[in-house]
Motif scaffolding. Structure first.
Motif, PDB file in Angstrom:
ATOM      1  N   ILE A  72     -16.314   1.093 -16.157  1.00 35.14           N
ATOM      2  CA  ILE A  72     -16.404   1.255 -14.703  1.00 35.14           C
ATOM      3  C   ILE A  72     -16.794  -0.092 -14.101  1.00 35.14           C
ATOM      4  N   THR A  73     -16.198  -0.434 -12.951  1.00 38.72           N
ATOM      5  CA  THR A  73     -16.453  -1.725 -12.315  1.00 38.72           C
ATOM      6  C   THR A  73     -16.938  -1.540 -10.889  1.00 38.72           C
ATOM      7  N   LEU A  74     -17.698  -2.507 -10.422  1.00 38.39           N
ATOM      8  CA  LEU A  74     -18.249  -2.463  -9.075  1.00 38.39           C
ATOM      9  C   LEU A  74     -17.148  -2.566  -8.031  1.00 38.39           C
ATOM     10  N   SER A  75     -16.177  -3.443  -8.264  1.00 34.70           N
ATOM     11  CA  SER A  75     -15.138  -3.686  -7.262  1.00 34.70           C
ATOM     12  C   SER A  75     -14.278  -2.459  -7.007  1.00 34.70           C
ATOM     13  N   CYS A  76     -14.035  -1.647  -8.041  1.00 34.51           N
ATOM     14  CA  CYS A  76     -13.150  -0.486  -7.888  1.00 34.51           C
ATOM     15  C   CYS A  76     -13.852   0.714  -7.265  1.00 34.51           C
ATOM     16  N   HIS A  77     -15.187   0.674  -7.192  1.00 34.10           N
ATOM     17  CA  HIS A  77     -15.914   1.841  -6.692  1.00 34.10           C
ATOM     18  C   HIS A  77     -16.856   1.473  -5.549  1.00 34.10           C
ATOM     19  N   GLN A  78     -16.545   0.377  -4.851  1.00 29.95           N
ATOM     20  CA  GLN A  78     -17.424  -0.072  -3.777  1.00 29.95           C
ATOM     21  C   GLN A  78     -17.545   0.961  -2.666  1.00 29.95           C
ATOM     22  N   GLY A 108     -29.006  -4.193  -7.041  1.00 28.89           N
ATOM     23  CA  GLY A 108     -29.572  -3.425  -8.133  1.00 28.89           C
ATOM     24  C   GLY A 108     -29.400  -1.932  -7.940  1.00 28.89           C
ATOM     25  N   GLN A 109     -29.560  -1.474  -6.709  1.00 30.24           N
ATOM     26  CA  GLN A 109     -29.366  -0.053  -6.429  1.00 30.24           C
ATOM     27  C   GLN A 109     -27.910   0.347  -6.619  1.00 30.24           C
ATOM     28  N   GLU A 110     -26.993  -0.526  -6.235  1.00 31.60           N
ATOM     29  CA  GLU A 110     -25.577  -0.237  -6.454  1.00 31.60           C
ATOM     30  C   GLU A 110     -25.271  -0.138  -7.948  1.00 31.60           C
ATOM     31  N   LEU A 111     -25.826  -1.037  -8.733  1.00 33.22           N
ATOM     32  CA  LEU A 111     -25.585  -0.999 -10.172  1.00 33.22           C
ATOM     33  C   LEU A 111     -26.219   0.231 -10.811  1.00 33.22           C
ATOM     34  N   PHE A 112     -27.365   0.665 -10.277  1.00 31.59           N
ATOM     35  CA  PHE A 112     -28.007   1.865 -10.789  1.00 31.59           C
ATOM     36  C   PHE A 112     -27.118   3.086 -10.566  1.00 31.59           C
ATOM     37  N   ILE A 113     -26.576   3.221  -9.353  1.00 29.48           N
ATOM     38  CA  ILE A 113     -25.685   4.343  -9.060  1.00 29.48           C
ATOM     39  C   ILE A 113     -24.407   4.222  -9.874  1.00 29.48           C
TER      40      ILE A 113
END
Length: 667
Positions: free
Chosen positions: A54-60, A219-224
């Motif tokens: 899972i990547t940050l860019s695809c689930h922003q 950090g909160q985004e990465l936690f979710i």
């Protein structure tokens, strides 16, 4: 909150560091060794990409939607406050678990699970006494910006509190990897006040993420994102291989629940499970042997019965992909013996494989993604060290059940078994040209034919190699192998641990001596409880040479202990032999003398070399004098010398043992 066909997401298991599942110095040493040799750190975002796919860019957009939800935001605030407050009371454990569960239920609505996701447990390790996760702050700024690199993992080893946390997390990883029969990997999350760090353990690597601060928006985004990624994984993605039927080669079915992993029932936790290998189904019984480790083959040997009630043994392990299979070597040896009447005798001294299957890593698994990333030549590494990530396969082998040495109490029968193993080892070396490389007391067994005759069997070819591979000095063949108490001294030399040392046949003969020695100084005959039961052996109440089995001893320590043993007087050795095994006294003294003479010949050769050429860097690698042979330590440790010493048995050496293999062992 889920639709009818939706599966429930992960539940939460909170673990505190003051209640480790295994509080044993032996496990800690294994974990420290794995941390030293197989540990890498990745940026948190890269960790999620490789482990959770899972990547940050695809689930922003989804992340913003979740974080903008007022109910979820309030739950996060409560959760972070609880984490920062510490876990001094059990009530706080329940409070945090409850907050997690409520948050995950809300995620079921905001981010519905895909149909193939499975119920799972999110394991959280919590520490509140030390600053264990502030690793990213210590990294140079240029490393922190490069999301595709492997970070400098040395930061985890200073201060001491961090290595303590890593060892404690490793304890949980060993426990989780041992809870089910087929577990590919474990994912843990370590919380430390307002930071968290993700951990991944499989049979080839320990990977951790850089620390993530929950006080920052990123950090909160990465936690979710972590929660989303874990919830989307299938049971296989979470390392829980309860049912393996995609290959149609084997299938594991649970018969009731796995028993509690308590010390009393630990050997029976798989009792009643069934495993299909090919066309046969086996019912599992107790565990006969299990190697507790993270990185490595982690061999598990389980007793079982086929559908007709015949007893067999299942061996489950994760060997390095491409390594010569034990099954291949055994079948090569048996095929060689079957085609010549003069060699068929050895079939009674080799194990028999009933079925075997290898399962390669799933191309879509975290295991495969990590392997590709770490072995990619373009991957950037901080520092000088680069880890070679060895891909491993899951191997399930079904073999005939053999008898262990402790199930009989006849010294002359034991002597014939040991002598059989020596001859079998010689035959393997001469004809199929196989070197066993792991002679230990557990790998020498026996079978009994229909006439009641006993035949020693050389078992377990997991570490065996073809002599051609040893001569070509491949990486796998050059590994120092063996069971530490029984390993040859050369292989445990601390001054050559970074140098390739070829495994010689005399190393296996030295190991055979240690097996015989340990057998006669550490065991006694167990009195049978009834007249109908035959006598057996058991470990002595005060076994000798206990330091040889101390798991905290390094290989260098064991080498020094063994050298000291050869300096003892013969009378001292005689007193160590238990009364039930006095018939072995001549064997022990003669074999010990052969090894002592070999060590003396080696010292003499080294002194001669030093006198002729000096000890400087220009000294040639050869070892004069010319008549000295390193492979046999001056012809002291050979099949011939060992055969002559072992041919006659008993206190007066009047009992001549059976010769199965005709080579020059007569005087």
């Amino acid at each position: 909150m889920n639709s009818g066909n939706q599966q429930v997401g992960p539940t939460v298991e909170i673990i505190q560091f003051n209640e480790p599942p295994y509080d044993c110095e032996y496990y800690d040493e294994l974990i420290r060794e794995d941390l030293h040799s197989s540990h890498v750190m990745l940026h948190a975002e890269k960790f999620l990409e490789l482990v959770c796919d899972i990547t940050l860019s695809c689930h922003q957009n989804m992340l913003h939607r979740i974080l903008d939800n007022q109910i979820f935001r309030r739950l996060l605030t409560e959760l972070f406050a609880e984490c920062d407050a510490g876990l001094d009371e059990p009530a706080l454990d329940e409070s945090i678990a409850s907050l997690y569960d409520r948050g995950l239920e809300l995620l079921d609505v905001l981010d519905p699970l895909p149909c193939n996701a499975s119920a799972a447990t999110l394991t959280c390790c919590v520490d509140t006494e030390n600053d264990l996760c502030d690793t990213e702050a210590e990294l140079p700024s240029h490393q922190s910006q490069d999301r595709s690199s492997v970070l400098r993992d040395e930061v985890l080893f200073s201060p001491a509190a961090r290595i303590t946390a890593q060892v404690q997390c490793g304890r949980y990883a060993i426990a989780e990897l041992s809870k089910t029969l087929l577990r590919s990997h474990v994912i843990l999350t370590l919380f430390d006040h307002d930071s968290f760090q993700m951990h991944y353990y499989d049979r080839g690597v320990i990977a951790v993420s850089s620390a993530v601060s929950l006080s920052s928006c990123e950090g909160q985004e990465l936690f979710i994102l972590m929660l989303m990624g874990l919830r989307r994984l299938t049971s296989k993605g979470l390392g829980q291989w309860n049912v393996l039927d995609e290959s149609q080669k084997f299938d594991l079915e649970l018969s009731g629940n796995i028993l509690e992993d308590s010390s009393k029932e630990r050997r029976r936790i798989f009792h009643g499970m069934t495993l299909r290998v090919g066309a046969e189904t086996y019912t599992l019984q107790e565990i006969l042997f299990r190697q507790p480790e993270i990185v490595g083959p982690a061999t598990c040997v389980v007793a079982a019965k086929d559908r007709n009630g015949n007893e067999v043994v299942l061996k489950i392990s994760c060997p390095v992909e491409g390594q010569q299979s034990e099954v291949d070597l055994i079948e090569q040896a048996r095929a060689y013996a079957s085609h010549d009447d003069g060699h068929k005798w050895v079939l009674m001294h080799l194990p028999r494989v009933i079925a075997s299957v290898d399962i390669a890593p799933d191309p879509e698994s975290a295991y495969h993604r990590l392997c590709e990333f770490l072995n990619n030549k373009d991957t950037k590494w901080a520092g000088k060290r680069k880890l070679s990530y060895e891909s491993r396969v899951l191997r399930i082998t079904v073999v005939e059940k053999l008898h262990t040495l402790l199930t009989i109490a006849s010294p002359s029968t034991h002597a014939q078994i040991f002598f059989d193993v020596l001859q079998t080892h010689k035959w393997l070396y001469d004809h199929p040209r196989i070197l066993h490389r792991d002679i230990s007391i557990n790998n020498i067994m026996f079978r009994v034919d229909e006439h009641g005759n006993y035949f020693g069997v050389l078992n377990d070819f997991d570490l065996a190699s073809l002599r051609a591979d040893l001569d070509s000095r491949t990486p796998i063949s050059m590994r120092r192998t063996g069971t530490p108490p029984f390993m040859a001294m050369d292989l445990q030399n601390p001054y050559t641990q970074n140098v390739d040392v070829k495994h010689l046949y005399r190393h296996d003969l030295e190991s055979l001596f240690y097996v015989i020695l340990m057998f006669v100084v550490r065991h006694k005959v167990k009195t049978p409880p009834t007249d109908d039961e035959h006598a057996r052996l058991q470990l002595d109440d005060h076994p000798a040479l206990e330091c040889w089995f101390d798991p905290t001893k390094s290989w260098g320590d064991l080498q020094a202990i063994k050298i000291t043993f050869f300096l003892k007087f013969s009378e001292h050795i005689k007193k160590m032999i238990k009364p039930d095994f006095k018939a072995f006294e001549n064997w022990v003294l003669w074999l010990r003398r052969l090894i002592s003479l070999g060590l003396a010949a080696k010292r003499e050769a080294e002194h001669a070399k030093s006198a002729l050429f000096g000890d400087g860097p220009d000294a040639p690698p050869t070892s004069p004098p010319r008549d000295y042979c390193e492979e046999t330590l001056g012809d002291c440790i050979t099949y011939k010398t060992f055969g002559r010493a072992m041919l006659d048995f008993g206190e007066d050496s009047k009992e001549r043992l059976k010769i199965r293999y005709r080579y020059d062992i007569r005087v």
